[in-house]
Scaffold this motif. Structure first.
Motif, PDB file in Angstrom:
ATOM      1  N   ALA A  28     -82.858  49.146  54.443  1.00  0.00           N
ATOM      2  CA  ALA A  28     -82.327  48.709  55.428  1.00  0.00           C
ATOM      3  C   ALA A  28     -80.687  48.782  55.315  1.00  0.00           C
ATOM      4  O   ALA A  28     -80.278  48.124  54.465  1.00  0.00           O
ATOM      5  CB  ALA A  28     -82.789  47.402  55.907  1.00  0.00           C
ATOM      6  N   SER A  29     -79.970  49.072  56.454  1.00  0.00           N
ATOM      7  CA  SER A  29     -78.597  48.990  56.347  1.00  0.00           C
ATOM      8  C   SER A  29     -78.112  48.042  57.314  1.00  0.00           C
ATOM      9  O   SER A  29     -76.807  47.329  57.090  1.00  0.00           O
ATOM     10  CB  SER A  29     -77.969  50.484  56.580  1.00  0.00           C
ATOM     11  N   GLY A  30     -78.798  47.851  58.522  1.00  0.00           N
ATOM     12  CA  GLY A  30     -78.177  47.381  59.642  1.00  0.00           C
ATOM     13  C   GLY A  30     -79.245  46.692  60.507  1.00  0.00           C
ATOM     14  O   GLY A  30     -80.515  46.984  60.243  1.00  0.00           O
ATOM     15  N   ILE A  67     -75.383  34.508  54.959  1.00  0.00           N
ATOM     16  CA  ILE A  67     -73.911  34.086  55.106  1.00  0.00           C
ATOM     17  C   ILE A  67     -73.578  34.815  56.502  1.00  0.00           C
ATOM     18  O   ILE A  67     -74.030  35.704  56.929  1.00  0.00           O
ATOM     19  CB  ILE A  67     -73.078  34.952  54.247  1.00  0.00           C
ATOM     20  N   LEU A  68     -72.626  33.908  57.327  1.00  0.00           N
ATOM     21  CA  LEU A  68     -72.217  34.429  58.602  1.00  0.00           C
ATOM     22  C   LEU A  68     -70.738  34.797  58.589  1.00  0.00           C
ATOM     23  O   LEU A  68     -70.155  33.877  58.131  1.00  0.00           O
ATOM     24  CB  LEU A  68     -72.418  33.253  59.524  1.00  0.00           C
ATOM     25  N   PHE A  69     -70.238  35.877  58.975  1.00  0.00           N
ATOM     26  CA  PHE A  69     -68.785  35.882  59.006  1.00  0.00           C
ATOM     27  C   PHE A  69     -68.520  36.082  60.856  1.00  0.00           C
ATOM     28  O   PHE A  69     -69.186  36.702  61.313  1.00  0.00           O
ATOM     29  CB  PHE A  69     -68.635  37.453  58.595  1.00  0.00           C
ATOM     30  N   VAL A  70     -67.606  34.877  60.843  1.00  0.00           N
ATOM     31  CA  VAL A  70     -67.322  34.652  62.471  1.00  0.00           C
ATOM     32  C   VAL A  70     -65.940  34.884  62.704  1.00  0.00           C
ATOM     33  O   VAL A  70     -65.126  34.249  61.994  1.00  0.00           O
ATOM     34  CB  VAL A  70     -67.712  33.247  62.627  1.00  0.00           C
ATOM     35  N   ASP A  71     -65.862  35.620  63.705  1.00  0.00           N
ATOM     36  CA  ASP A  71     -64.412  35.534  64.347  1.00  0.00           C
ATOM     37  C   ASP A  71     -64.047  34.151  64.806  1.00  0.00           C
ATOM     38  O   ASP A  71     -64.557  33.424  65.268  1.00  0.00           O
ATOM     39  CB  ASP A  71     -64.371  36.244  65.850  1.00  0.00           C
ATOM     40  N   VAL A 116     -77.862  43.863  54.230  1.00  0.00           N
ATOM     41  CA  VAL A 116     -77.932  44.282  55.575  1.00  0.00           C
ATOM     42  C   VAL A 116     -77.024  43.664  56.578  1.00  0.00           C
ATOM     43  O   VAL A 116     -77.020  42.370  56.662  1.00  0.00           O
ATOM     44  CB  VAL A 116     -79.620  44.045  56.201  1.00  0.00           C
ATOM     45  N   CYS A 117     -76.490  44.391  57.414  1.00  0.00           N
ATOM     46  CA  CYS A 117     -75.366  44.083  58.098  1.00  0.00           C
ATOM     47  C   CYS A 117     -75.997  43.755  59.396  1.00  0.00           C
ATOM     48  O   CYS A 117     -76.146  44.695  60.163  1.00  0.00           O
ATOM     49  CB  CYS A 117     -74.196  45.021  58.252  1.00  0.00           C
ATOM     50  N   ASP A 126     -80.230  40.985  51.161  1.00  0.00           N
ATOM     51  CA  ASP A 126     -79.850  39.705  51.952  1.00  0.00           C
ATOM     52  C   ASP A 126     -79.368  40.465  53.400  1.00  0.00           C
ATOM     53  O   ASP A 126     -78.710  41.250  53.475  1.00  0.00           O
ATOM     54  CB  ASP A 126     -78.876  38.940  51.334  1.00  0.00           C
ATOM     55  N   ARG A 127     -79.611  39.370  54.486  1.00  0.00           N
ATOM     56  CA  ARG A 127     -79.045  39.787  55.765  1.00  0.00           C
ATOM     57  C   ARG A 127     -77.548  39.005  55.778  1.00  0.00           C
ATOM     58  O   ARG A 127     -77.680  37.720  55.478  1.00  0.00           O
ATOM     59  CB  ARG A 127     -79.940  39.179  56.776  1.00  0.00           C
TER      60      ARG A 127
END
Ligand code: AMP
Length: 548
Positions: free
Chosen positions: A179-181, A114-118, A90-91, A65-66
């Motif tokens: 894939a890692s990133g 999923i989005l990780f947001v500042d 995948v980051c 998953d991205r």
């Protein structure tokens, strides 16, 4: 005959395990929107990464998953780097400074789950709400106390999620080519394109990047990566630092703030730092105006755009600090070339050494490079001949996400012989120093961010008085490069510079509005009828933007 060595797969999680085991007390110091100075050890960092990996499981994310991040350089973003890749996802780092339509295009194209947001980037994400149709959850990188109000129904708090998980997690092992990133580049024409890194490419790149003649990463050093973690993995610093146990200082949203940078460098004894030229010019101005110094800083790495000589000179004369220029791209992870002296050059005069520092550096082991003429014939490394720069190596992209991977096809950046076409024009000295002299790609790099020349040209020719328009990048003392618009008017029309700029302001983002407009009688063309940008850049070689 097959070798008899262990086939241990190169896993990003092994870098983290190494840091926890060998450097548990080393610190990671961060500025964040909710904490002016956060500190944690690599031991604590490792625990939190495992808690985060458990969170990802609980949120239903699975292998491959991205997971998107819209974040600055800080410890939580670092945790995402390791937990996401380490658990086989995948980051996908996203640049919050891109135009909003580019950001939603990128998130949708990558199909981020999923989005990780500042915290500070949340308003931007709220504004994109109607376009983010595939995102299942948004996690705000903060604690309960600082959680913002949101119009999304699926918003979660990072610290709350983490606190509900244990630190027991076994990092899985899988094929190192997984894939890692992922990082999209807008440094090409058309839509941004996704570069996909692997565990293998990332680890080999970090090993090369840590070498003495590259960044000389070591447990004895403290690094301050100012280059954003959304821009080519902060040039690999998050991996190289933990590999060698180097203390990390992360400026969070304050990466353009001279006062914070000075404070961090002096109080944390930063010895090494990396960033684009615009950042260094701002810091040097701050230090000189405020009469401050940065005695601990020994080396700064400059890349992403050509490093002006004044940066090398001012760092040397005023701060006794060595500038190490490097060249690279999102597609090259980014390490391509880096400045270092060869034996015998230590006796060169100060001026001669500065001349070398102003070149783009020498090739790093792992990267092969050639320059070719218009007939694809290899050119000599004589410091005179210049041509299209091509590279290849284990950390260079062979295609873009979702686009053709057939070498030689229009969507694929690799030619029939497996060389990646950089879009840069260069010469190489007999000693192997690269000098970027021009660009064949139609983009302009302003303060580290890309601007499309074609977009400006299309907007300009929409004006009824304009017959033909061309945009080229020209040197700018603050932004390194800014767009210059060159126009041929329709017969008997009398459009002014101000009229044109006014017109463009209505259709272009502020950053893309050219700094100046020049009117000419005709534009040069190539044999195939295209505007001859190389010729135009030559004509306007000495051009200087008006001083505001
Ligand atoms: P990006 O993929 O956004 O990192 O941009 C890569 C491009 O930036 C290269 O292809 C060059 O055009 C430019 N670039 C990077 N480093 C340098 C440098 N040291 N000098 C001149 N141009 C550079």
């Amino acid at each position: 005959m097959q070798a008899l060595m262990m086939n241990t797969q190169l896993m990003i999680s092994s870098i983290l395990e190494n840091a926890e085991k060998n450097f548990p007390e080393v610190e990671m110091v961060s500025v964040t929107a909710d904490n002016p100075l956060h500190r944690q050890s690599y031991r604590r960092f490792g625990e939190r990464c495992r808690q985060l990996a458990n969170c990802l499981d609980s949120l239903g994310a699975v292998f491959g998953d991205r997971i998107g991040t819209l974040a600055w350089n800080d410890y939580r973003h670092m945790e995402l780097y390791y937990a996401v890749s380490g658990s086989g996802m995948v980051c996908h780092t996203i640049n919050p400074r891109l135009f909003p339509e580019q950001i939603s295009y990128i998130i949708n194209h990558a199909e981020d789950k999923i989005l990780f947001v500042d915290l500070l980037v949340m308003p931007l994400v709220e504004a994109l709400k109607q376009h983010l149709t595939k995102v299942e959850a948004i996690v705000v990188l903060t604690d309960k106390e600082h959680m913002p109000k949101s119009s999304f129904s699926n918003v979660l708090c990072y610290e709350e999620l983490l606190s509900s998980e244990t630190a027991h997690y076994e990092w899985p092992s899988f094929d190192e080519n997984t894939a890692s990133g992922m990082c999209y580049t807008s440094g090409t024409t058309g839509n941004p394109k996704g570069v996909v890194y692997s565990h293998r490419s990332t680890i080999i790149h970090a090993l090369a990047g840590a070498l003495p003649d590259v960044t000389c990463a070591s447990n004895m050093e403290t690094t301050l990566p100012i280059v954003p973690m959304f821009h080519v993995n902060a040039w690999g610093a998050p991996y190289a630092a933990l590999m060698v146990g180097m203390k990390m200082v992360l400026p969070g949203p304050k990466m353009a703030d001279g006062e914070t940078l000075h404070q961090l460098i002096t109080s944390e004894n930063v010895t090494f730092s990396s960033g684009v030229p615009t950042i260094w010019l701002a810091l040097l101005d701050y230090l000189e105006i405020e009469k401050k110094s940065v005695p601990s800083l020994r080396r700064v790495s400059v890349g992403g755009a050509a490093c002006p000589r004044v940066i090398v000179e001012r760092f040397k004369e005023n701060h006794n600090c060595t500038v190490v220029q490097g060249w690279g791209m999102t597609e090259t992870s980014p390490l391509g070339t880096v400045f270092n002296l060869k034996k015998g050059m230590e006796d060169f005069s100060e001026d001669e050494i500065i001349d070398l520092q102003c070149l783009q550096g020498r090739g790093v082991f792992g990267i092969e490079m050639i320059i070719v003429d218009e007939n694809n014939q290899e050119l000599a490394w004589d410091g005179v001949a210049f041509g299209a720069l091509k590279v290849r190596g284990p950390w260079v992209a062979k295609s873009y996400y979702g686009l053709s991977d057939i070498p030689g096809s229009e969507e694929c950046p690799v030619d029939d012989n497996g060389w990646f076409e950089t879009g840069d024009v260069a010469s190489i000295t007999p000693e192997g120093f690269l000098q970027i002299t021009d660009r064949t790609k139609d983009v302009i790099k302003s303060g580290g961010e890309w601007i499309s020349s074609i977009e400006i040209e299309n907007a300009a020719v929409n004006h009824a008085d304009v017959a033909e328009a061309a945009v080229i990048g020209r040197y700018h003392p603050k932004w390194t490069e800014r767009p210059l618009l060159i126009i041929v008017l329709q017969p008997e029309r009398s459009l002014t510079r101000e009229g044109m700029l006014d017109f463009l302001t209505k259709s272009l983002h502020k950053m893309s509005v050219p700094d100046d407009v020049v009117f000419v009688n005709e534009l040069p063309h190539t044999a195939t009828g295209k505007i001859n940008k190389l010729g135009l850049r030559k004509t306007f070689e000495k051009y200087q933007f008006p001083i505001d």
